[in-house]
Design an enzyme around this catalytic site. Structure first.
Site, mmCIF file in Angstrom:
data_model
loop_
_atom_site.group_PDB
_atom_site.id
_atom_site.type_symbol
_atom_site.label_atom_id
_atom_site.label_comp_id
_atom_site.label_asym_id
_atom_site.label_seq_id
_atom_site.Cartn_x
_atom_site.Cartn_y
_atom_site.Cartn_z
ATOM 1 C CG ASP A 36 -0.098 -0.142 2.327
ATOM 2 O OD1 ASP A 36 1.065 0.003 2.471
ATOM 3 O OD2 ASP A 36 -0.788 -0.094 3.533
ATOM 4 C CB CYS A 50 -7.714 2.362 1.915
ATOM 5 S SG CYS A 50 -7.205 1.145 0.490
#
Length: 254
Positions: free
Chosen positions: A132, A191
């Site tokens: 990520d 996110c």
């Protein structure tokens, strides 16, 4: 590794693979002998690991230094409420062991970086990166290029996802840096910052698992040198060609 033969139990377990002409018994044995390294056991890694274990990949290396949080459960389907606070690699290992005992697991509760990437990835037949942050992706991609291991790179944000396969040591195929450049200070958008549709991580993670299986047992069209873009808002999928950058400094070194 010694030659394998499929047991009666395995013939039953993998019957739907074996009857596929493109995989067959020989392809299933290749999967059972294979080693795939997965970076990140999160939204992308969860479905990818589930399908790779179910497919009978003989060894799965899982690299993740994070703990399970309640906010993960909306999309990271390997985990349940009782796993909150546990290391992701340990919780993932428990879930995968229940799924398929044929897959042997190597767990690394550490952050992969340029200093340890070669050691962690050296024996893999394929690397699947669902991390990520950009710095980790660059470290993994550089190691994959040096080690000449196919890299399946998947990413997601909001309602969109992307997937590509890199084999930059081949004369006509791009590496990851051909696509993204090499700015290590590039800002990451998580996110938590932009949100993510949980089911879209399942779509992209599952597609990444297909490409990892394809790296071990070639079938269909080669995805290397292409970029798949998925848009969950319009339900459209596009495939773009990624050219090799003749001035890429990473490719020059291979």
């Amino acid at each position: 590794m010694a030659d394998l033969t499929l047991s009666d139990t395995q013939l039953d377990r993998y019957a739907r693979h074996i009857i596929l002409r493109e995989i067959g018994g020989g392809g299933q044995m290749r999967l059972l002998k294979s080693h795939i390294a997965v970076i990140g056991a999160g939204g992308i890694g969860s479905p990818a690991l589930q399908y790779l274990a179910a497919a009978g990949v003989g060894q799965l290396t899982i690299i993740d230094d994070d703990h399970v949080e309640r906010s993960n459960l909306q999309r990271q389907t390997l985990f349940g409420t009782d796993d909150i606070g546990r290391m992701k690699v340990e919780a993932a290992a428990d879930a995968l062991a229940r799924l398929n005992p044929d897959s042997k697991l190597r767990l690394h509760a550490t952050r992969i970086d340029s200093a340890n990437a070669d050691d962690l990835l050296a024996s893999a037949d394929c690397i699947l990166d669902g991390s990520d942050n950009f710095a980790t992706r660059l470290a993994v991609a550089d190691a994959a290029l040096r080690l000449q291991i196919p890299l399946v790179s998947a990413a997601i944000g909001g309602f969109e996802g992307q997937l590509a396969v890199y084999r930059g040591w081949e004369i006509d195929k791009p590496c990851y840096r051909c696509f993204v450049g090499g700015d290590p200070d590039r800002a990451d958008i998580s996110c938590a910052d932009q949100g993510v549709l949980g089911a879209m991580t399942g779509v992209i993670g599952s597609l990444a698992a297909i490409e990892a299986v394809r790296a071990v047992v070639p079938f269909g069209d080669d995805m290397a040198g292409k970029l798949l873009l998925a848009d969950g808002l319009s339900m459209r999928f596009r495939t773009l060609t990624l050219p090799k950058d003749p001035g890429c400094p990473a490719c020059v070194l291979v």
